[in-house]
Design an enzyme around this catalytic site. Structure first.
Site, PDB file in Angstrom:
ATOM      1  N   ARG A  82       0.888  -1.221   0.123  1.00 49.93           N
ATOM      2  CA  ARG A  82      -0.149   0.077   0.031  1.00 49.93           C
ATOM      3  C   ARG A  82       1.092   1.456   0.002  1.00 49.93           C
ATOM      4  O   ARG A  82       1.904   1.374   0.487  1.00 49.93           O
ATOM      5  CB  ARG A  82      -0.977   0.039   1.201  1.00 49.93           C
ATOM      6  CG  ARG A  82      -2.312  -1.154   1.195  1.00 49.93           C
ATOM      7  CD  ARG A  82      -2.903  -0.991   2.169  1.00 49.93           C
ATOM      8  NE  ARG A  82      -2.349  -1.401   3.484  1.00 49.93           N
ATOM      9  CZ  ARG A  82      -1.746  -0.673   4.463  1.00 49.93           C
ATOM     10  NH1 ARG A  82      -1.823   0.646   4.332  1.00 49.93           N
ATOM     11  NH2 ARG A  82      -1.309  -1.122   5.392  1.00 49.93           N
ATOM     12  N   TYR A 224      -1.257  -3.585  -6.979  1.00 47.69           N
ATOM     13  CA  TYR A 224      -1.286  -4.160  -5.595  1.00 47.69           C
ATOM     14  C   TYR A 224      -2.254  -4.339  -4.925  1.00 47.69           C
ATOM     15  O   TYR A 224      -3.301  -3.247  -4.919  1.00 47.69           O
ATOM     16  CB  TYR A 224      -0.080  -3.637  -4.647  1.00 47.69           C
ATOM     17  CG  TYR A 224      -0.086  -3.948  -3.298  1.00 47.69           C
ATOM     18  CD1 TYR A 224       0.417  -5.204  -2.936  1.00 47.69           C
ATOM     19  CD2 TYR A 224      -0.654  -3.452  -2.226  1.00 47.69           C
ATOM     20  CE1 TYR A 224       0.418  -5.819  -1.758  1.00 47.69           C
ATOM     21  CE2 TYR A 224      -0.885  -4.130  -1.064  1.00 47.69           C
ATOM     22  CZ  TYR A 224      -0.179  -5.047  -0.637  1.00 47.69           C
ATOM     23  OH  TYR A 224      -0.243  -5.747   0.377  1.00 47.69           O
ATOM     24  N   LYS A 233      -9.758  -2.362   1.278  1.00 49.53           N
ATOM     25  CA  LYS A 233      -9.451  -1.310   2.230  1.00 49.53           C
ATOM     26  C   LYS A 233     -10.331   0.133   1.948  1.00 49.53           C
ATOM     27  O   LYS A 233     -10.593   0.645   2.693  1.00 49.53           O
ATOM     28  CB  LYS A 233      -7.666  -0.971   2.142  1.00 49.53           C
ATOM     29  CG  LYS A 233      -6.932  -2.036   2.360  1.00 49.53           C
ATOM     30  CD  LYS A 233      -7.203  -2.384   3.838  1.00 49.53           C
ATOM     31  CE  LYS A 233      -6.313  -3.727   4.037  1.00 49.53           C
ATOM     32  NZ  LYS A 233      -6.541  -4.041   5.532  1.00 49.53           N
ATOM     33  N   HIS A 253     -10.654  -2.576  11.279  1.00 44.78           N
ATOM     34  CA  HIS A 253      -9.640  -3.289  10.660  1.00 44.78           C
ATOM     35  C   HIS A 253      -9.232  -4.584  11.667  1.00 44.78           C
ATOM     36  O   HIS A 253      -8.432  -4.525  12.479  1.00 44.78           O
ATOM     37  CB  HIS A 253      -8.123  -2.384  10.596  1.00 44.78           C
ATOM     38  CG  HIS A 253      -7.188  -3.067   9.974  1.00 44.78           C
ATOM     39  ND1 HIS A 253      -5.716  -2.630  10.006  1.00 44.78           N
ATOM     40  CD2 HIS A 253      -6.945  -4.276   9.000  1.00 44.78           C
ATOM     41  CE1 HIS A 253      -5.247  -3.481   9.188  1.00 44.78           C
ATOM     42  NE2 HIS A 253      -5.905  -4.163   8.545  1.00 44.78           N
ATOM     43  N   SER A 275      -1.360  -3.859   9.913  1.00 44.73           N
ATOM     44  CA  SER A 275      -0.944  -4.579   8.792  1.00 44.73           C
ATOM     45  C   SER A 275       0.563  -5.286   9.169  1.00 44.73           C
ATOM     46  O   SER A 275       1.243  -4.731   9.553  1.00 44.73           O
ATOM     47  CB  SER A 275      -0.833  -4.030   7.480  1.00 44.73           C
ATOM     48  OG  SER A 275      -2.210  -3.260   7.533  1.00 44.73           O
ATOM     49  N   CYS A 277       0.599  -7.648  11.640  1.00 45.31           N
ATOM     50  CA  CYS A 277       1.105  -7.672  12.895  1.00 45.31           C
ATOM     51  C   CYS A 277       0.159  -8.933  13.585  1.00 45.31           C
ATOM     52  O   CYS A 277       0.053  -8.900  14.755  1.00 45.31           O
ATOM     53  CB  CYS A 277       0.741  -6.393  13.831  1.00 45.31           C
ATOM     54  SG  CYS A 277       2.016  -5.217  13.216  1.00 45.31           S
ATOM     55  N   ASP A 300      -9.515  -9.808   8.658  1.00 44.41           N
ATOM     56  CA  ASP A 300      -8.686  -8.323   8.431  1.00 44.41           C
ATOM     57  C   ASP A 300      -9.943  -7.193   8.690  1.00 44.41           C
ATOM     58  O   ASP A 300      -9.327  -6.117   8.961  1.00 44.41           O
ATOM     59  CB  ASP A 300      -8.401  -8.316   6.838  1.00 44.41           C
ATOM     60  CG  ASP A 300      -7.646  -7.067   6.570  1.00 44.41           C
ATOM     61  OD1 ASP A 300      -6.624  -7.037   7.412  1.00 44.41           O
ATOM     62  OD2 ASP A 300      -7.795  -6.252   5.494  1.00 44.41           O
ATOM     63  N   ARG A 392       2.267 -12.039  -0.633  1.00 45.21           N
ATOM     64  CA  ARG A 392       0.896 -12.556  -0.192  1.00 45.21           C
ATOM     65  C   ARG A 392       0.207 -13.771  -0.769  1.00 45.21           C
ATOM     66  O   ARG A 392       0.339 -14.013  -2.072  1.00 45.21           O
ATOM     67  CB  ARG A 392      -0.226 -11.215  -0.608  1.00 45.21           C
ATOM     68  CG  ARG A 392       0.242  -9.863   0.307  1.00 45.21           C
ATOM     69  CD  ARG A 392      -0.415  -9.785   1.544  1.00 45.21           C
ATOM     70  NE  ARG A 392       0.115  -8.799   2.187  1.00 45.21           N
ATOM     71  CZ  ARG A 392      -0.603  -8.237   3.568  1.00 45.21           C
ATOM     72  NH1 ARG A 392      -1.615  -8.808   3.765  1.00 45.21           N
ATOM     73  NH2 ARG A 392      -0.133  -7.516   4.169  1.00 45.21           N
TER      74      ARG A 392
HETATM   75  P1  GDP Z   1      -1.861  -9.586   9.598  1.00 52.01           P
HETATM   76  O1  GDP Z   1      -1.252  -8.804   8.467  1.00 52.01           O
HETATM   77  O2  GDP Z   1      -2.147  -8.577  10.703  1.00 52.01           O
HETATM   78  O3  GDP Z   1      -2.927 -10.484   9.107  1.00 52.01           O
HETATM   79  O4  GDP Z   1      -0.753 -10.385  10.098  1.00 52.01           O
HETATM   80  P2  GDP Z   1      -0.141 -12.052  10.015  1.00 52.01           P
HETATM   81  O5  GDP Z   1      -1.134 -12.740  10.674  1.00 52.01           O
HETATM   82  O6  GDP Z   1      -0.209 -12.210   8.545  1.00 52.01           O
HETATM   83  O7  GDP Z   1       1.200 -12.091  10.612  1.00 52.01           O
HETATM   84  C1  GDP Z   1       2.183 -11.123   9.995  1.00 52.01           C
HETATM   85  C2  GDP Z   1       3.655 -11.647  10.538  1.00 52.01           C
HETATM   86  O8  GDP Z   1       3.675 -11.746  11.592  1.00 52.01           O
HETATM   87  C3  GDP Z   1       3.799 -13.072   9.654  1.00 52.01           C
HETATM   88  O9  GDP Z   1       5.000 -13.047   9.446  1.00 52.01           O
HETATM   89  C4  GDP Z   1       3.624 -13.866  10.987  1.00 52.01           C
HETATM   90  O10 GDP Z   1       4.208 -15.271  11.004  1.00 52.01           O
HETATM   91  C5  GDP Z   1       4.129 -13.139  12.158  1.00 52.01           C
HETATM   92  N1  GDP Z   1       3.221 -13.279  13.272  1.00 52.01           N
HETATM   93  C6  GDP Z   1       1.868 -13.524  13.224  1.00 52.01           C
HETATM   94  N2  GDP Z   1       1.711 -14.095  14.751  1.00 52.01           N
HETATM   95  C7  GDP Z   1       2.746 -13.789  15.369  1.00 52.01           C
HETATM   96  C8  GDP Z   1       3.068 -14.283  16.694  1.00 52.01           C
HETATM   97  O11 GDP Z   1       2.330 -14.509  17.663  1.00 52.01           O
HETATM   98  N3  GDP Z   1       4.521 -14.043  17.215  1.00 52.01           N
HETATM   99  C9  GDP Z   1       5.499 -13.656  16.367  1.00 52.01           C
HETATM  100  N4  GDP Z   1       6.663 -13.610  16.732  1.00 52.01           N
HETATM  101  N5  GDP Z   1       4.919 -13.238  14.870  1.00 52.01           N
HETATM  102  C10 GDP Z   1       3.618 -13.632  14.538  1.00 52.01           C
HETATM  103  P1  PGA Z   2      -3.311  -7.206   6.475  1.00 51.69           P
HETATM  104  O1  PGA Z   2      -3.996  -6.907   5.276  1.00 51.69           O
HETATM  105  O2  PGA Z   2      -3.691  -6.389   7.690  1.00 51.69           O
HETATM  106  O3  PGA Z   2      -3.556  -8.743   6.637  1.00 51.69           O
HETATM  107  O4  PGA Z   2      -1.731  -7.008   6.381  1.00 51.69           O
HETATM  108  C1  PGA Z   2      -3.330  -5.830   4.267  1.00 51.69           C
HETATM  109  C2  PGA Z   2      -3.033  -4.396   4.650  1.00 51.69           C
HETATM  110  O5  PGA Z   2      -3.634  -4.190   5.544  1.00 51.69           O
HETATM  111  O6  PGA Z   2      -2.608  -4.063   3.686  1.00 51.69           O
HETATM  112 MN    MN Z   3      -5.290  -5.340   6.470  1.00 50.70          MN
HETATM  113 MN    MN Z   4      -3.897 -10.561   7.335  1.00 52.05          MN
END
Ligand code: GDP
Ligand code: PGA
Ligand code: MN
Ligand code: MN
Length: 611
Positions: A82, A224, A233, A253, A275, A277, A300, A392
């Protein structure tokens, strides 16, 4: 391109909805595509478009045995995330965009973008995608129509949103009363006659623009996901948050999960993390504690409204997962692995193995050789990563084995707990319980996190990301805080979700994560539920209630007592250092900062012994 040409094309479709047809004609006249196609959502259409993408070199068809009906794509290396600095909220009045959004006068922006859109689809096909976010049977279905000149976007939209002819028919039935968000997208790469296309067309000049009063989206220059799949979004967060303010609900979110205790008690939890996290991982959690089960509702976005019973109900408006690839594996997220292994998915900016499967950092079975997302030879000895940090997978939600049945309920699920959280190496304990809704709103409003690769710009810089919505609030963030506070005030306090703040990412002295995370996060969910049930103990600290070491279920957890204590620690000195940052953040909002939040900050300072 003339309108007559449209009607001679087999796939031209068209609509009896005069307003919609007029908008499509107007866009076609401006962007001058060679063809127009109305997206139906049929299997034949999927095959035709994916074949076309393979032929263009945008897609590589993956090994049918490993990833049936799935595709690999590598983007232009400048179009991977983004673009927050190119994202605008073009409200009529600048103050309605607030201090956290880019703003330009809507008429000026339209003039500028009409210049960019003029002839921008030359040599390409313009696709019209009727879609609905959430359920077509909802009381007020949230329709959208995306126009795009990218087949990659059409294919991805078909995974991420309910699209096609059924949606169009419903819009037509409702006639001129049907409200839909017009969402215009172009990669901004017209083709001259005979000019060969590139694998990933895009334009160095990018604009991702929301017109909140008109409920309209214009996006230019990027392919993207977050910039181009406009239902996600742009609509479901930025435009929907403005609708939600006007209509008294919340567009957030947040993931949504269903937690089932060993006694078969069911709880629904929503969680907002910035994002990259941990939302997708928490949404599909495989609990490590015996007897507890998780089912997924969304990873999400959550739309939340109060039900007639006074409880806050959440629905996931999406139809797929757009997940961060690196770090996903059989240990961290077995449910995501099962989902993508069923196929029907698109993988972008990961590595391609020699047997036409995909790989990324953190996945099992490291290949001896692969092609990196940049198209270079890659081996485990390579200095560069095989996959972009924001690579992704895009996969259908219905393929997830642990999808909760309630996903199909347009009413959604009643939320018991809301978690806020982010990535912080220091200061922020594993979990903190707020005292009440207003204090929880303060926690959300001051949420802080290290920046990630999900947006372009520096990575690892701590910033305030209120409710994990910094890039997504479609209006003045001060007014958004007030909206959150008002939602709580108008509700029956005993029925409001309890608000918690979590941090899976605190580090030890060697820089490693203190908390093992992933499936072990079920221990924190359990503590939160036991707090709600009045069963778990907590220590009162200046920032809120944190678990006593005994109240957190640590049975079978591979962690020393010292590390557990370090993960839970609230250090007043670290928190005192946080205060000037919060003050600086709040100062941005001037008179738009709700008094309630200033009172919360004053209370926190007093408890820390400041002033
Ligand atoms: P989203 O973008 O908020 O959905 O985050 P994701 O679930 O896709 O996670 C983003 C990154 O953080 C990935 O590389 C995960 O492996 C990592 N991650 C997710 N949960 C945890 C956790 O509980 N501990 C750690 N250390 N890393 C995490
Ligand atoms: P994420 O979604 O929160 O899973 O990273 C995409 C974004 O927020 O850009
Ligand atoms: Mn998101
Ligand atoms: Mn995600």
């Amino acid at each position: 391109m003339t309108t007559e040409a449209t009607h001679t094309d087999q796939r031209a479709g068209g609509t009896t909805h005069a307003g919609l047809q007029a908008w499509v004609d107007e866009v076609a006249a401006m962007t001058t595509p060679d063809h127009i196609e109305w997206v139906t959502g049929s299997d034949a259409e999927w095959t035709r478009l994916t074949d076309k993408l393979v032929e263009a070199g945008t897609f590589v068809r993956l090994n049918e045995e490993k990833k049936p009906n799935s595709f690999y794509a590598a983007s232009d290396p400048t179009d991977v995330a983004r673009v927050e600095d190119r994202t605008y909220i073009c409200s009529v009045d600048e103050k309605d965009a607030g201090p956290t959004n880019n703003w330009m006068d809507p008429n000026e922006m339209k003039d500028l973008m009409r210049g960019l859109y003029a002839g921008c689809m030359k040599g390409r096909t313009m696709y019209v995608i009727p879609f609905v976010m959430g359920h077509v049977e909802a009381e007020n279905p949230m329709f959208g129509v995306e126009i795009t000149d990218s087949e990659y976007v059409v294919v991805s939209m078909r995974v991420m949103a309910r699209c096609g002819v059924n949606v169009l028919r419903r819009i037509e039935e409702l006639g001129e009363n049907a409200k839909y968000v017009p969402a215009l997208h172009s990669v901004g790469a017209p083709l001259e006659p005979g000019q060969k296309d590139v694998k990933w067309p895009c334009n160095p000049e990018k604009y991702i623009v929301q017109f909140p009063e008109e409920r309209m989206i214009w996006s230019f220059g990027s392919g993207y996901g977050g910039n181009a799949l406009l239902g996600k979004k742009c609509y479901s967060l930025r435009i929907a948050s403005a609708m939600a303010r006007d209509e008294g609900w919340l567009a957030e979110h947040m993931l949504i999960l269903k937690l089932i205790s060993p006694e078969q008690q069911v709880y629904y939890i929503a969680a907002a993390f910035p994002s990259a996290c941990g939302k997708t991982n928490l949404a599909m959690l495989a609990p490590t504690i015996p007897g507890w089960k998780v089912e997924t509702l969304g990873d999400d976005i959550a739309w939340m409204r109060f039900g007639k019973d006074g409880r806050l109900y959440a629905v996931n408006p999406e139809f797929g997962f757009f997940g961060v690839a690196p770090g996903t594996n059989e240990h961290t997220n077995p449910n995501a692995m099962k989902t993508i292994n069923k196929g029907n998915s698109v993988f972008t900016n990961v590595a391609l193995t020699d047997d036409r499967d995909i790989w990324w950092e953190g996945l099992e079975n490291t290949p001896a050789h692969a092609t990196s997302w940049k198209g270079l030879d890659w081996t485990p000895d390579s200095a560069e990563l095989s996959s972009h940090a924001n690579s992704r997978y895009c996969t259908p939600i219905e393929q997830c084995d642990i999808l909760a049945d309630e996903y199909y309920d347009p009413q959604g699920v009643p939320i018991s707990a809301i978690f806020f959280g982010g990535r912080r190496k220091t200061t922020v304990p594993l979990v903190t319980e707020s005292r009440d809704w207003t204090h929880g709103t303060f926690m959300g409003a001051t949420l802080s996190s290290e920046t990630t690769a999900a947006a372009t710009g520096a990575v690892g810089v701590v910033r305030r990301d209120p409710m994990a919505m910094l890039p997504f609030i479609g209006y003045n963030a001060g007014d958004y805080f007030q909206h959150w506070i008002n939602m709580g005030k108008d509700a029956d306090a005993s029925k409001l979700p309890k608000i918690f703040y979590v941090n899976w990412f605190r580090r030890d002295d060697d820089g490693g994560f203190l908390w093992p995370g992933f499936g072990e996060n079920s221990r924190v969910l359990k503590w939160a539920i036991e707090r709600i049930e009045g069963k778990a103990a907590a220590v009162e600290t200046p920032i809120g209630h944190v678990p006593t070491p005994e109240s957190l279920d640590t049975d079978g957890l591979d962690m020393s007592d010292a590390d557990i204590a370090a993960a839970l620690k609230v250090d007043p000195e670290e928190w005192k250092a946080e205060i000037p940052q919060i003050e600086e953040w709040f100062a941005k909002f001037g008179e738009n900062l709700p008094t309630e939040l200033q009172i919360e900050l004053d209370g926190l300072k007093a408890r820390l012994g400041l002033e």
